[in-house]
Design a protein around this motif. Structure first.
Motif, PDB file in Angstrom:
ATOM      1  N   GLU A 260       0.816  -1.210   0.000  1.00 30.17           N
ATOM      2  CA  GLU A 260       0.000   0.000   0.000  1.00 30.17           C
ATOM      3  C   GLU A 260       0.851   1.262   0.000  1.00 30.17           C
ATOM      4  OE1 GLU A 260      -2.886  -0.460   3.156  1.00 30.17           O
ATOM      5  OE2 GLU A 260      -4.335  -1.242   1.693  1.00 30.17           O
ATOM      6  N   GLU A 303      -5.540  -6.699  -2.564  1.00 24.46           N
ATOM      7  CA  GLU A 303      -6.968  -6.685  -2.272  1.00 24.46           C
ATOM      8  C   GLU A 303      -7.345  -7.884  -1.406  1.00 24.46           C
ATOM      9  OE1 GLU A 303      -8.546  -4.972  -6.584  1.00 24.46           O
ATOM     10  OE2 GLU A 303      -8.319  -7.129  -6.271  1.00 24.46           O
ATOM     11  N   THR A 304      -8.362  -7.691  -0.584  1.00 26.09           N
ATOM     12  CA  THR A 304      -8.978  -8.826   0.092  1.00 26.09           C
ATOM     13  C   THR A 304      -9.587  -9.750  -0.955  1.00 26.09           C
ATOM     14  OG1 THR A 304      -9.512  -7.436   2.005  1.00 26.09           O
ATOM     15  CG2 THR A 304     -10.742  -9.503   1.769  1.00 26.09           C
ATOM     16  N   GLN A 357      -8.212  -9.171   5.942  1.00 19.16           N
ATOM     17  CA  GLN A 357      -9.037  -8.078   5.435  1.00 19.16           C
ATOM     18  C   GLN A 357      -8.122  -6.877   5.215  1.00 19.16           C
ATOM     19  OE1 GLN A 357     -12.557  -8.073   4.780  1.00 19.16           O
ATOM     20  NE2 GLN A 357     -12.190 -10.280   4.914  1.00 19.16           N
ATOM     21  N   VAL A 358      -7.815  -6.605   3.962  1.00 15.56           N
ATOM     22  CA  VAL A 358      -6.801  -5.604   3.614  1.00 15.56           C
ATOM     23  C   VAL A 358      -7.134  -4.239   4.201  1.00 15.56           C
ATOM     24  CG1 VAL A 358      -5.816  -4.312   1.674  1.00 15.56           C
ATOM     25  CG2 VAL A 358      -5.985  -6.814   1.571  1.00 15.56           C
ATOM     26  N   ASP A 359      -8.396  -3.828   4.140  1.00 17.34           N
ATOM     27  CA  ASP A 359      -8.749  -2.495   4.617  1.00 17.34           C
ATOM     28  C   ASP A 359      -8.740  -2.373   6.130  1.00 17.34           C
ATOM     29  OD1 ASP A 359     -10.971  -4.012   5.129  1.00 17.34           O
ATOM     30  OD2 ASP A 359     -12.405  -2.695   4.124  1.00 17.34           O
ATOM     31  N   GLN A 360      -8.510  -3.475   6.840  1.00 15.14           N
ATOM     32  CA  GLN A 360      -8.439  -3.421   8.290  1.00 15.14           C
ATOM     33  C   GLN A 360      -7.006  -3.490   8.803  1.00 15.14           C
ATOM     34  OE1 GLN A 360     -11.050  -6.403   9.987  1.00 15.14           O
ATOM     35  NE2 GLN A 360     -12.799  -5.773   8.706  1.00 15.14           N
TER      36      GLN A 360
END
Length: 363
Positions: A260, A303-304, A357-360
């Motif tokens: 990221e 990405e997840t 979970q990528v966004d977490q």
């Protein structure tokens, strides 16, 4: 993309712009739910000293790791990635494969950990995998499933099958039963020798600094039909972010944080074999073999796992473009057959959220 494709690089004869590559990646998404990978093994039989079938492998994976609907039976824990492959064109002297001509191809991929438990705790010694689909679907696409090992630990479907049971963790200790493992190694001296090689090459700290290798032998076929034995590897250009302390997903979290913030790069290298080199994947080739720099893999998106990305790709190692062919290594057919069975099973099952979970993941 963090940077435009190198000057002068082309895809299928057309200059590659950022927009055209992104459009290409969108087109790749159209094939992800289609089982193009389950074509390499026409019947159910795999062979071996006992009667081995695709289903017998699936049953054994589930007996060892439990039943987890919607997930791969092996390498169940993973994240999806996207990027590109910039070919130098140097490997086109060996192979007529379109993706090896000078140019840029879209890439969909997946990092994973070995084992059939999608919620397993990350451990530094667990085998790491990288599956890639390079190029657009059809006879020009190349799929490859690589591991961060110097050699494969078995050289037959029966050995693969037996190793699964021998490696099953004892609930009381969390480790394989020593007597069962000793009996397996006595029956499979090739695995004992390969394990010694693996132990002499300890894993790197993370995914980003891992070398991922084909391990199996393939034939590179040029335009005149000349066939040359090859093995390939992705060699990292970067170090890995250190894994954090605590938590179940420390290796994946470090990979997500790194991707990221920056693109990651690996050099794709073809090792060129001779007629004297073994096809047996438990045996390394001599270190003085010629190496061809085929290009650079760049991954810039993580990405997840979800519908429409690498979650739904079967990274069958026998999905090969014109210009690459399988050797007679029986492990290739076994992997292809089991991957197909796993794909077909999970594609019809309800899906549960990925453990990663990528966004977490905290920055």
């Amino acid at each position: 993309m963090d940077q435009p494709p190198p000057a002068g690089m082309h895809w299928r004869g057309t200059p590659v712009s950022r927009r055209s590559l992104l459009v290409g990646l969108g087109a790749v998404g159209a094939f992800l739910a289609v089982d193009l990978g389950a074509v390499a093994y026409a019947n159910d039989w795999i062979g071996g000293a006992t009667t081995l079938t695709r289903q017998s492998f699936i049953d054994r994976f589930q007996s060892v790791f439990g039943v987890h609907p919607g997930f791969r039976r092996n390498h169940a824990k993973g994240v999806a990635v996207r990027g590109r492959f910039d070919s130098t064109g140097d490997a086109s002297a060996l192979s007529s494969a379109e993706v090896l001509r000078a140019g840029t191809s879209p890439v969909v991929g997946r990092f994973s950990l070995g084992g059939g438990n999608p919620a397993a705790v990350d451990a530094a010694g667990t085998v790491r995998g990288l599956g890639l689909a390079i190029g657009f679907p059809g006879r020009h696409q190349w799929r490859t499933a690589m591991l961060n090992l110097p050699v494969f630990t078995v050289n037959s479907p029966q050995g693969f099958f037996d190793q699964l049971l021998a490696s099953k963790a004892d609930p009381a200790t969390g480790k394989p039963d020593p007597a069962t493992m000793a009996a397996f190694l006595d029956a499979h001296p090739e695995t004992a020798a390969a394990t010694a090689i693996v132990k002499a090459h300890p894993p790197t700290p993370g995914f980003a600094d891992s070398t991922f290798s084909s391990l199996n032998t393939f034939w590179a076929v040029d335009g005149s039909g000349t066939r040359t034995p090859v093995r390939w590897a992705l060699v990292p250009r970067q170090a890995a972010l250190p894994a954090g302390k605590g938590g179940d997903d420390v290796l994946f979290d470090a990979l997500v944080r790194q991707l990221e913030s920056t693109a990651l790069h690996w050099d794709l290298r073809f090792t060129v074999g001779t007629g004297d080199d073994p096809v047996d994947p438990t045996l390394p080739w001599p270190p003085d073999r010629r190496v061809v720099q085929a290009g650079t893999l760049t991954l810039d998106t993580v990405e997840t796992e979800r519908a429409g990305n690498a979650r739904d790709v079967n990274f069958d190692p026998l999905v090969l473009p014109d210009g690459l062919e399988p050797s007679d290594d029986p492990i290739l057919s076994a992997r292809s057959a089991v991957y197909a069975a796993s794909y077909r099973a999970r594609s019809g099952e309800p899906k549960s959220p990925s453990a990663v979970q990528v966004d977490q993941v905290a920055p």
